[in-house]
Design a protein around this motif. Structure first.
Motif, PDB file in Angstrom:
ATOM      1  N   GLN A  56      14.848 -10.885  10.437  1.00 54.43           N
ATOM      2  CA  GLN A  56      14.443 -11.991   9.201  1.00 54.43           C
ATOM      3  C   GLN A  56      13.568 -11.179   8.260  1.00 54.43           C
ATOM      4  OE1 GLN A  56      13.871 -11.623  12.200  1.00 54.43           O
ATOM      5  NE2 GLN A  56      11.667 -12.598  12.948  1.00 54.43           N
ATOM      6  N   ALA A  57      13.159 -12.069   7.219  1.00 59.95           N
ATOM      7  CA  ALA A  57      12.211 -11.393   6.351  1.00 59.95           C
ATOM      8  C   ALA A  57      10.815 -11.484   6.812  1.00 59.95           C
ATOM      9  CB  ALA A  57      12.056 -12.289   4.774  1.00 59.95           C
ATOM     10  N   ASN A  58       9.913 -10.562   6.264  1.00 58.27           N
ATOM     11  CA  ASN A  58       8.618 -10.816   6.870  1.00 58.27           C
ATOM     12  C   ASN A  58       7.797 -10.516   5.435  1.00 58.27           C
ATOM     13  OD1 ASN A  58       8.382  -7.952   6.626  1.00 58.27           O
ATOM     14  ND2 ASN A  58       8.257  -7.657   8.881  1.00 58.27           N
ATOM     15  N   HIS A  59       6.395 -10.230   5.743  1.00 57.07           N
ATOM     16  CA  HIS A  59       5.796 -10.021   4.171  1.00 57.07           C
ATOM     17  C   HIS A  59       5.713  -8.591   3.834  1.00 57.07           C
ATOM     18  CE1 HIS A  59       3.001  -9.741   7.670  1.00 57.07           C
ATOM     19  NE2 HIS A  59       2.193  -9.233   6.895  1.00 57.07           N
ATOM     20  N   LEU A  60       6.272  -7.735   4.536  1.00 54.05           N
ATOM     21  CA  LEU A  60       6.447  -6.500   4.262  1.00 54.05           C
ATOM     22  C   LEU A  60       7.794  -6.333   3.155  1.00 54.05           C
ATOM     23  CD1 LEU A  60       4.975  -6.262   6.983  1.00 54.05           C
ATOM     24  CD2 LEU A  60       5.404  -3.908   6.795  1.00 54.05           C
ATOM     25  N   GLY A  61       8.990  -6.983   3.571  1.00 56.46           N
ATOM     26  CA  GLY A  61      10.152  -6.850   3.045  1.00 56.46           C
ATOM     27  C   GLY A  61      11.239  -7.711   3.680  1.00 56.46           C
TER      28      GLY A  61
ATOM     29  N   ARG B 209       4.480  -1.653   0.771  1.00 57.34           N
ATOM     30  CA  ARG B 209       4.126  -0.186   0.334  1.00 57.34           C
ATOM     31  C   ARG B 209       2.967   0.166   0.723  1.00 57.34           C
ATOM     32  NH1 ARG B 209       6.685  -2.667  -4.204  1.00 57.34           N
ATOM     33  NH2 ARG B 209       4.812  -3.045  -5.512  1.00 57.34           N
ATOM     34  N   GLN B 210       1.803  -0.819   1.161  1.00 52.69           N
ATOM     35  CA  GLN B 210       0.685  -0.342   1.599  1.00 52.69           C
ATOM     36  C   GLN B 210       0.664   0.103   3.088  1.00 52.69           C
ATOM     37  OE1 GLN B 210      -2.424  -3.350   1.327  1.00 52.69           O
ATOM     38  NE2 GLN B 210      -4.024  -1.748   2.326  1.00 52.69           N
ATOM     39  N   VAL B 211       1.572  -0.914   3.668  1.00 49.95           N
ATOM     40  CA  VAL B 211       1.843  -0.483   5.264  1.00 49.95           C
ATOM     41  C   VAL B 211       2.480   1.002   5.312  1.00 49.95           C
ATOM     42  CG1 VAL B 211       2.946  -0.973   7.265  1.00 49.95           C
ATOM     43  CG2 VAL B 211       1.929  -2.727   5.792  1.00 49.95           C
ATOM     44  N   VAL B 212       3.613   1.137   4.601  1.00 49.55           N
ATOM     45  CA  VAL B 212       4.296   2.543   4.338  1.00 49.55           C
ATOM     46  C   VAL B 212       3.252   3.681   4.299  1.00 49.55           C
ATOM     47  CG1 VAL B 212       5.980   4.020   3.332  1.00 49.55           C
ATOM     48  CG2 VAL B 212       6.505   1.587   3.933  1.00 49.55           C
ATOM     49  N   GLU B 213       2.346   3.349   3.461  1.00 52.43           N
ATOM     50  CA  GLU B 213       1.433   4.558   3.148  1.00 52.43           C
ATOM     51  C   GLU B 213       0.568   4.728   4.104  1.00 52.43           C
ATOM     52  OE1 GLU B 213      -0.359   2.958  -0.407  1.00 52.43           O
ATOM     53  OE2 GLU B 213       1.422   3.299  -1.749  1.00 52.43           O
ATOM     54  N   ALA B 214       0.144   3.641   4.795  1.00 56.50           N
ATOM     55  CA  ALA B 214      -0.716   3.984   5.908  1.00 56.50           C
ATOM     56  C   ALA B 214      -0.208   4.533   7.074  1.00 56.50           C
ATOM     57  CB  ALA B 214      -1.359   2.428   6.500  1.00 56.50           C
ATOM     58  N   LEU B 215       1.181   4.158   7.346  1.00 55.03           N
ATOM     59  CA  LEU B 215       1.885   4.869   8.437  1.00 55.03           C
ATOM     60  C   LEU B 215       2.035   6.394   8.119  1.00 55.03           C
ATOM     61  CD1 LEU B 215       4.690   2.120   9.005  1.00 55.03           C
ATOM     62  CD2 LEU B 215       2.800   2.564  10.356  1.00 55.03           C
ATOM     63  N   ASN B 216       2.099   6.555   6.994  1.00 53.93           N
ATOM     64  CA  ASN B 216       2.350   7.951   6.411  1.00 53.93           C
ATOM     65  C   ASN B 216       1.025   8.814   6.915  1.00 53.93           C
ATOM     66  OD1 ASN B 216       4.376   7.791   3.315  1.00 53.93           O
ATOM     67  ND2 ASN B 216       5.004   7.660   5.440  1.00 53.93           N
ATOM     68  N   ASP B 217      -0.108   8.150   6.376  1.00 50.76           N
ATOM     69  CA  ASP B 217      -1.514   8.738   6.602  1.00 50.76           C
ATOM     70  C   ASP B 217      -1.603   9.190   7.970  1.00 50.76           C
ATOM     71  OD1 ASP B 217      -2.035   8.546   3.938  1.00 50.76           O
ATOM     72  OD2 ASP B 217      -2.980   6.648   4.149  1.00 50.76           O
ATOM     73  N   HIS B 218      -1.229   8.198   8.958  1.00 54.66           N
ATOM     74  CA  HIS B 218      -1.629   8.332  10.431  1.00 54.66           C
ATOM     75  C   HIS B 218      -0.319   9.123  11.151  1.00 54.66           C
ATOM     76  CE1 HIS B 218      -5.555   6.250  10.287  1.00 54.66           C
ATOM     77  NE2 HIS B 218      -4.818   5.487   9.465  1.00 54.66           N
ATOM     78  N   ARG B 219       0.828   9.312  10.520  1.00 61.15           N
ATOM     79  CA  ARG B 219       2.049  10.290  10.743  1.00 61.15           C
ATOM     80  C   ARG B 219       2.649   9.586  11.997  1.00 61.15           C
ATOM     81  NH1 ARG B 219       1.680  14.680   7.509  1.00 61.15           N
ATOM     82  NH2 ARG B 219       3.371  15.360   8.953  1.00 61.15           N
TER      83      ARG B 219
ATOM     84  N   ARG C  79      12.322   5.536  -0.424  1.00 56.84           N
ATOM     85  CA  ARG C  79      11.905   6.542  -1.527  1.00 56.84           C
ATOM     86  C   ARG C  79      10.321   6.652  -1.732  1.00 56.84           C
ATOM     87  NH1 ARG C  79      16.372   3.018  -4.279  1.00 56.84           N
ATOM     88  NH2 ARG C  79      18.223   4.475  -4.340  1.00 56.84           N
ATOM     89  N   HIS C  80       9.800   5.174  -1.339  1.00 58.57           N
ATOM     90  CA  HIS C  80       8.116   5.041  -1.245  1.00 58.57           C
ATOM     91  C   HIS C  80       7.499   6.016  -0.361  1.00 58.57           C
ATOM     92  CE1 HIS C  80       4.570   3.394  -2.648  1.00 58.57           C
ATOM     93  NE2 HIS C  80       4.221   3.174  -1.468  1.00 58.57           N
ATOM     94  N   SER C  81       7.941   6.342   0.795  1.00 58.72           N
ATOM     95  CA  SER C  81       7.331   7.136   1.805  1.00 58.72           C
ATOM     96  C   SER C  81       7.321   8.621   1.582  1.00 58.72           C
ATOM     97  CB  SER C  81       8.436   7.176   3.063  1.00 58.72           C
ATOM     98  OG  SER C  81       7.711   7.609   4.178  1.00 58.72           O
ATOM     99  N   ARG C  82       6.124   9.085   1.633  1.00 55.90           N
ATOM    100  CA  ARG C  82       5.662  10.422   1.732  1.00 55.90           C
ATOM    101  C   ARG C  82       6.321  11.259   2.625  1.00 55.90           C
ATOM    102  NH1 ARG C  82       0.883   8.235   1.392  1.00 55.90           N
ATOM    103  NH2 ARG C  82       0.277   9.727   3.054  1.00 55.90           N
ATOM    104  N   GLN C  83       6.560  10.779   3.707  1.00 61.26           N
ATOM    105  CA  GLN C  83       7.179  11.271   4.965  1.00 61.26           C
ATOM    106  C   GLN C  83       8.535  10.976   5.296  1.00 61.26           C
ATOM    107  OE1 GLN C  83       5.368  13.633   6.568  1.00 61.26           O
ATOM    108  NE2 GLN C  83       3.328  12.931   5.745  1.00 61.26           N
ATOM    109  N   PRO C  84       9.287  11.778   5.988  1.00 60.24           N
ATOM    110  CA  PRO C  84      10.925  11.365   6.121  1.00 60.24           C
ATOM    111  C   PRO C  84      10.962  10.027   7.010  1.00 60.24           C
ATOM    112  CG  PRO C  84      10.543  13.676   6.389  1.00 60.24           C
ATOM    113  CD  PRO C  84       9.123  13.216   6.200  1.00 60.24           C
TER     114      PRO C  84
END
Length: 371
Positions: free
Chosen positions: A159-164, A180-190, A208-213
């Motif tokens: 289902q949908a949530n507030h991330l997508g 997008r903010q959550v993806v960035e935080a996940l990237n920051d914490h590997r 596309r937005h994630s800095r990590q694979p």
């Protein structure tokens, strides 16, 4: 795509293949508690039967490590608090079985599990709503999960949530600003950004937005079975082009009839390799090693479970009361050995099979988890 010419022994240096299930279960589905939990939408981890049979079967199968689902996925429980409680449950399970289980924080832990003949347990979510809805708390909550050993975070369930949007959300929105903010935080914490269950636009946006694979740890190929839980070639290719990982599941969504077979699993692996390349495809069975003993009794409980999921709006197209959520001829302790034989019959050499069994997941994990 031509097959690899590498002659790397499928069994690896220790004489056994490294087998990593990118999404699976580690319990005995035949116990009374497990049968009761199977009818619930979001059973608690302390209802799982990680018993002697489950552990013996996992060892007998050759499994090296598995990403298990814990924490909030759906329902009325408080997501953050419930997730922390489930992490504690799994910590206790692992502490109770030190000779059999090893908590995975790094790829070195998976290699250690292989050497010591233990099963590595990767903590993962199948819904990221446990981060809450306050932008000011996202980083601290992701940090808390990372410190507790979580290594995989799937952004949405069906289902949908507030991330997508999930795969069954009709609007097919993309990733939201909060997402997008959550993806960035996940990237920051590997932490791995897992796009299984996501809608197509959410998957493409997040990749596309994630800095990590990023990964899609358990899916099928929509080109072969046009169902929402499967990924389009565009999604698969983008994940691979950004050095990510795709795991093929052993699920009914691999065949439009719902009666998926081992041959379907192989067909989807072959298609994914053709699209993504042999360095980006693995397995994420979405099932347990221990087989269900009484399929007739299981089918009766399954009808109730499917109806409850549909009523709650969390089911997926392809889920039916007459369809087992696993591949009947690719289950139990021989499932990985059977897969090896089937891939060999398709002309895959040992080096490519080794990658699909686990090495590709390890390489992907190295790219994300490494400090």
């Amino acid at each position: 795509m031509t097959d690899t010419d590498t002659e790397t022994d499928t069994a690896g240096a220790a004489g056994r293949p490294v087998i990593v299930n990118a999404l699976g279960q580690l319990d005995n589905p035949n116990t009374p508690a497990a049968r009761a939990a199977a009818t619930q939408l979001n059973p608690a981890s302390d209802q799982l039967a990680v018993d002697a049979r489950a552990l013996a079967d996992a060892h007998a199968s050759g499994l090296t490590a598995v990403n298990i689902t814990l924490g909030y996925t759906m329902g009325d429980l408080p997501p953050y608090e419930h997730t922390l409680a489930e992490i504690a449950v799994w910590d206790r399970i692992i502490e109770a079985h030190p000779a059999d289980l090893l908590k995975v924080r790094t790829t070195a832990d998976i290699h250690r599990a292989h050497r010591e003949r233990r099963i590595g347990v990767v903590y993962g979510f199948q819904n990221a709503v446990a981060v809450g809805e306050d932008p000011g708390l996202v980083d601290s909550r992701v940090a808390t999960f990372a410190d507790a050993g979580v290594r995989v975070v799937q952004l949405t369930y069906n289902q949908a949530n507030h991330l997508g949007d999930g795969s069954m959300a009709p609007a097919n929105r993309g990733l939201t600003p909060f997402g997008r903010q959550v993806v960035e935080a996940l990237n920051d914490h590997r932490l791995m950004v897992d796009l299984s269950h996501s809608g197509e636009r959410t998957c493409l946006d997040a990749a596309r937005h994630s800095r990590q694979p990023v990964s899609v740890n358990h899916t099928g190929c929509r080109a072969l079975a046009d169902l929402p839980r499967n990924k389009t070639d565009e999604e698969l290719r983008l994940v691979a082009d950004r050095d990510g990982f795709v795991g093929i599941y052993f699920m009914p969504f691999l065949n439009l009839t719902g009666q998926a077979t081992a041959a379907d699993v192989v067909d989807h692996i072959v298609h994914a390799v053709d699209v993504c390349g042999e360095d980006h495809v693995g397995i994420g069975t979405d099932g347990s090693v221990t087989a269900v003993d009484d399929l007739d009794a299981y089918r009766a409980a399954l009808a109730e479970h499917v109806a409850a999921r549909r009523a709650a709006g969390v089911g997926a197209a392809g889920e039916r009361a007459d369809t087992y959520p696993f591949v009947v001829d690719l289950r139990g302790v021989d499932q990985f050995r059977d897969l090896i034989r089937l891939l060999e019959k398709r002309g895959y050499r040992s080096g490519r099979i080794e990658k699909i069994l686990g090495r590709n997941f390890l390489d992907y994990a190295d790219r994300v988890w490494a400090a």
